[in-house]
Design a protein around this motif. Sequence first.
Motif, PDB file in Angstrom:
ATOM      1  N   GLU A 110       0.818  -0.974   0.332  1.00  0.00           N
ATOM      2  CA  GLU A 110      -0.613  -0.049   0.202  1.00  0.00           C
ATOM      3  C   GLU A 110       0.933   1.141  -0.008  1.00  0.00           C
ATOM      4  N   ARG A 111       0.192   1.815  -1.000  1.00  0.00           N
ATOM      5  CA  ARG A 111       1.181   3.213  -1.194  1.00  0.00           C
ATOM      6  C   ARG A 111       0.729   4.150  -0.153  1.00  0.00           C
ATOM      7  N   VAL A 112       1.118   5.051   0.839  1.00  0.00           N
ATOM      8  CA  VAL A 112       0.970   6.639   1.165  1.00  0.00           C
ATOM      9  C   VAL A 112       1.689   7.665   1.420  1.00  0.00           C
ATOM     10  N   GLN A 113       1.194   8.843   1.813  1.00  0.00           N
ATOM     11  CA  GLN A 113       1.709   9.992   1.892  1.00  0.00           C
ATOM     12  C   GLN A 113       1.263  10.519   3.166  1.00  0.00           C
ATOM     13  N   ILE A 114       2.651  11.272   3.716  1.00  0.00           N
ATOM     14  CA  ILE A 114       2.664  11.794   5.481  1.00  0.00           C
ATOM     15  C   ILE A 114       2.110  13.048   5.027  1.00  0.00           C
ATOM     16  N   PRO A 115       0.403  13.324   6.131  1.00  0.00           N
ATOM     17  CA  PRO A 115      -0.370  14.027   6.140  1.00  0.00           C
ATOM     18  C   PRO A 115       0.856  15.797   6.290  1.00  0.00           C
ATOM     19  N   ALA A 116       1.021  16.858   5.920  1.00  0.00           N
ATOM     20  CA  ALA A 116       1.426  17.930   6.514  1.00  0.00           C
ATOM     21  C   ALA A 116       0.433  19.007   7.939  1.00  0.00           C
ATOM     22  N   ASP A 117      -0.734  18.401   8.146  1.00  0.00           N
ATOM     23  CA  ASP A 117      -1.549  18.750   9.174  1.00  0.00           C
ATOM     24  C   ASP A 117      -1.744  17.768  10.403  1.00  0.00           C
ATOM     25  N   LEU A 118      -1.803  18.440  10.951  1.00  0.00           N
ATOM     26  CA  LEU A 118      -1.234  17.376  12.610  1.00  0.00           C
ATOM     27  C   LEU A 118      -2.121  17.996  13.553  1.00  0.00           C
ATOM     28  N   ASP A 119      -3.429  17.631  14.222  1.00  0.00           N
ATOM     29  CA  ASP A 119      -4.169  18.795  14.937  1.00  0.00           C
ATOM     30  C   ASP A 119      -4.338  18.687  16.060  1.00  0.00           C
ATOM     31  N   SER A 120      -5.152  17.169  16.869  1.00  0.00           N
ATOM     32  CA  SER A 120      -5.003  16.859  17.744  1.00  0.00           C
ATOM     33  C   SER A 120      -3.765  15.984  19.224  1.00  0.00           C
ATOM     34  N   GLN A 121      -4.145  16.883  19.904  1.00  0.00           N
ATOM     35  CA  GLN A 121      -2.957  16.573  21.038  1.00  0.00           C
ATOM     36  C   GLN A 121      -3.064  15.843  22.356  1.00  0.00           C
ATOM     37  N   LYS A 122      -2.943  14.373  21.925  1.00  0.00           N
ATOM     38  CA  LYS A 122      -2.738  13.906  23.334  1.00  0.00           C
ATOM     39  C   LYS A 122      -1.896  12.312  23.391  1.00  0.00           C
ATOM     40  N   PRO A 123      -1.666  12.688  24.975  1.00  0.00           N
ATOM     41  CA  PRO A 123      -0.540  11.012  24.805  1.00  0.00           C
ATOM     42  C   PRO A 123      -1.627   9.724  24.084  1.00  0.00           C
ATOM     43  N   ALA A 124      -0.376   9.131  23.764  1.00  0.00           N
ATOM     44  CA  ALA A 124      -0.295   7.828  23.144  1.00  0.00           C
ATOM     45  C   ALA A 124       0.532   7.060  24.256  1.00  0.00           C
ATOM     46  N   VAL A 125       0.233   5.680  24.242  1.00  0.00           N
ATOM     47  CA  VAL A 125       1.137   5.014  24.997  1.00  0.00           C
ATOM     48  C   VAL A 125       1.207   3.575  23.334  1.00  0.00           C
ATOM     49  N   SER A 126       2.156   2.952  22.763  1.00  0.00           N
ATOM     50  CA  SER A 126       2.313   1.616  22.628  1.00  0.00           C
ATOM     51  C   SER A 126       3.036   0.769  23.276  1.00  0.00           C
ATOM     52  N   LYS A 127       2.453  -0.963  23.325  1.00  0.00           N
ATOM     53  CA  LYS A 127       3.560  -2.032  23.587  1.00  0.00           C
ATOM     54  C   LYS A 127       4.099  -2.618  23.477  1.00  0.00           C
ATOM     55  N   ASN A 128       5.253  -2.615  23.570  1.00  0.00           N
ATOM     56  CA  ASN A 128       6.153  -3.695  23.782  1.00  0.00           C
ATOM     57  C   ASN A 128       6.133  -4.650  22.350  1.00  0.00           C
ATOM     58  N   PHE A 129       6.775  -5.184  21.990  1.00  0.00           N
ATOM     59  CA  PHE A 129       6.720  -6.587  21.046  1.00  0.00           C
ATOM     60  C   PHE A 129       7.056  -7.285  21.253  1.00  0.00           C
ATOM     61  N   HIS A 130       6.878  -8.897  21.370  1.00  0.00           N
ATOM     62  CA  HIS A 130       6.644 -10.061  21.765  1.00  0.00           C
ATOM     63  C   HIS A 130       6.884 -11.206  21.188  1.00  0.00           C
ATOM     64  N   GLY A 131       7.863 -10.746  20.629  1.00  0.00           N
ATOM     65  CA  GLY A 131       8.364 -12.365  19.457  1.00  0.00           C
ATOM     66  C   GLY A 131       9.558 -12.292  18.968  1.00  0.00           C
ATOM     67  N   CYS A 132      10.024 -12.641  17.921  1.00  0.00           N
ATOM     68  CA  CYS A 132      11.236 -12.408  17.074  1.00  0.00           C
ATOM     69  C   CYS A 132      11.270 -12.047  15.189  1.00  0.00           C
ATOM     70  N   LEU A 133      12.260 -11.194  15.626  1.00  0.00           N
ATOM     71  CA  LEU A 133      13.175 -10.262  13.733  1.00  0.00           C
ATOM     72  C   LEU A 133      14.719 -10.790  13.711  1.00  0.00           C
ATOM     73  N   GLU A 134      13.999 -11.246  12.375  1.00  0.00           N
ATOM     74  CA  GLU A 134      14.748 -11.718  11.478  1.00  0.00           C
ATOM     75  C   GLU A 134      15.478 -10.703  10.635  1.00  0.00           C
ATOM     76  N   ASN A 135      16.670 -10.497  10.028  1.00  0.00           N
ATOM     77  CA  ASN A 135      17.181 -10.000   8.873  1.00  0.00           C
ATOM     78  C   ASN A 135      16.499  -8.984   9.056  1.00  0.00           C
ATOM     79  N   LEU A 136      16.956  -7.653   9.869  1.00  0.00           N
ATOM     80  CA  LEU A 136      16.811  -6.401  10.211  1.00  0.00           C
ATOM     81  C   LEU A 136      17.243  -5.958   9.641  1.00  0.00           C
ATOM     82  N   LEU A 137      16.849  -5.200   8.035  1.00  0.00           N
ATOM     83  CA  LEU A 137      18.183  -4.418   7.380  1.00  0.00           C
ATOM     84  C   LEU A 137      17.721  -2.991   7.134  1.00  0.00           C
ATOM     85  N   TYR A 138      18.620  -1.678   7.197  1.00  0.00           N
ATOM     86  CA  TYR A 138      18.118  -0.480   6.814  1.00  0.00           C
ATOM     87  C   TYR A 138      19.143   0.013   5.647  1.00  0.00           C
TER      88      TYR A 138
END
Length: 295
Positions: free
Chosen positions: A221-249
Amino acid sequence: MDLKMYQWLEVDLGERTKVTAVATQGRYGSSDWLSSYLLMFSDTGHNWKQYRQEDSLGSFPGNSNADSVVQYKLQQPAIARFLRLIPLDWNPSGRIGLRLETYGCPYTSDVVSFDGGSSSLVYRLSPGPRRMSKEVVSLKFKTLRNSGTLLHAVGQGGLSLSLELERGKLLLLLRQGSGTSSSEPRRLASLGSLLDDQHWHHVTVERRSVHLNLTVDKHTERVQIPADLDSQKPAVSKNFHGCLENLLYNGLNLIERAKHNNQQVTLMVSPLKLEHPLTVRVSSANNLGFNVTSS
């Protein structure tokens, strides 16, 4: 073998192998051969995944006699230790019988596991001004948890991009700010389903300016980063639990570099457990940098 359905032939390849083709032949000097079958693959011998061709057909053509060899080259190589062949149809005048051969080569990879701790793997770009026309992060992951952060990217102006599992789907989320001043995440894309099935899934994020291509397995899927960001609320995400393989940058294997104590890669380990999750942070003064969080 008798005529009962739901039988299979299982092969232990000894180690994870890149399987590129299979070949079948009937039982020597008999009327026993398969005319169609399914292939299943597994890393553990317990959790199986059916191999499907690109046209979504799952069955493979078999033999028409006991002597000829029918080889089938896999459109996409399968990477697994165990292979299971399940008969579908066979010669009605005979029984289920076959000789099987697999083709492939050893598969080498760098894997890291995460269990929800606070350890991190930090990759630092070379100092100085830097402009890239394209940035690419690719990885494979597997997990039994349906939520967690895989990738976190931080750019100028507090703009951040996250790739997060939520209820077995992979979401591409955009935020403004950080910490308690972070905005409510904006969903840019959602791909996949049931990704918490303990099978390996391939993810690629490719950035060209403000355009991003997100690929999960074979879907893009192709997306574009929008320029307008309005709402200001804290967001919390959980750590990933599993395995990663061949992490390439950009083609650099970050896990391999960490193993070899590369100066650009710093391994920050929780004092409790060495197996704790790793966070890969990639940032740049002029570019949107990628931060990969896993466990």
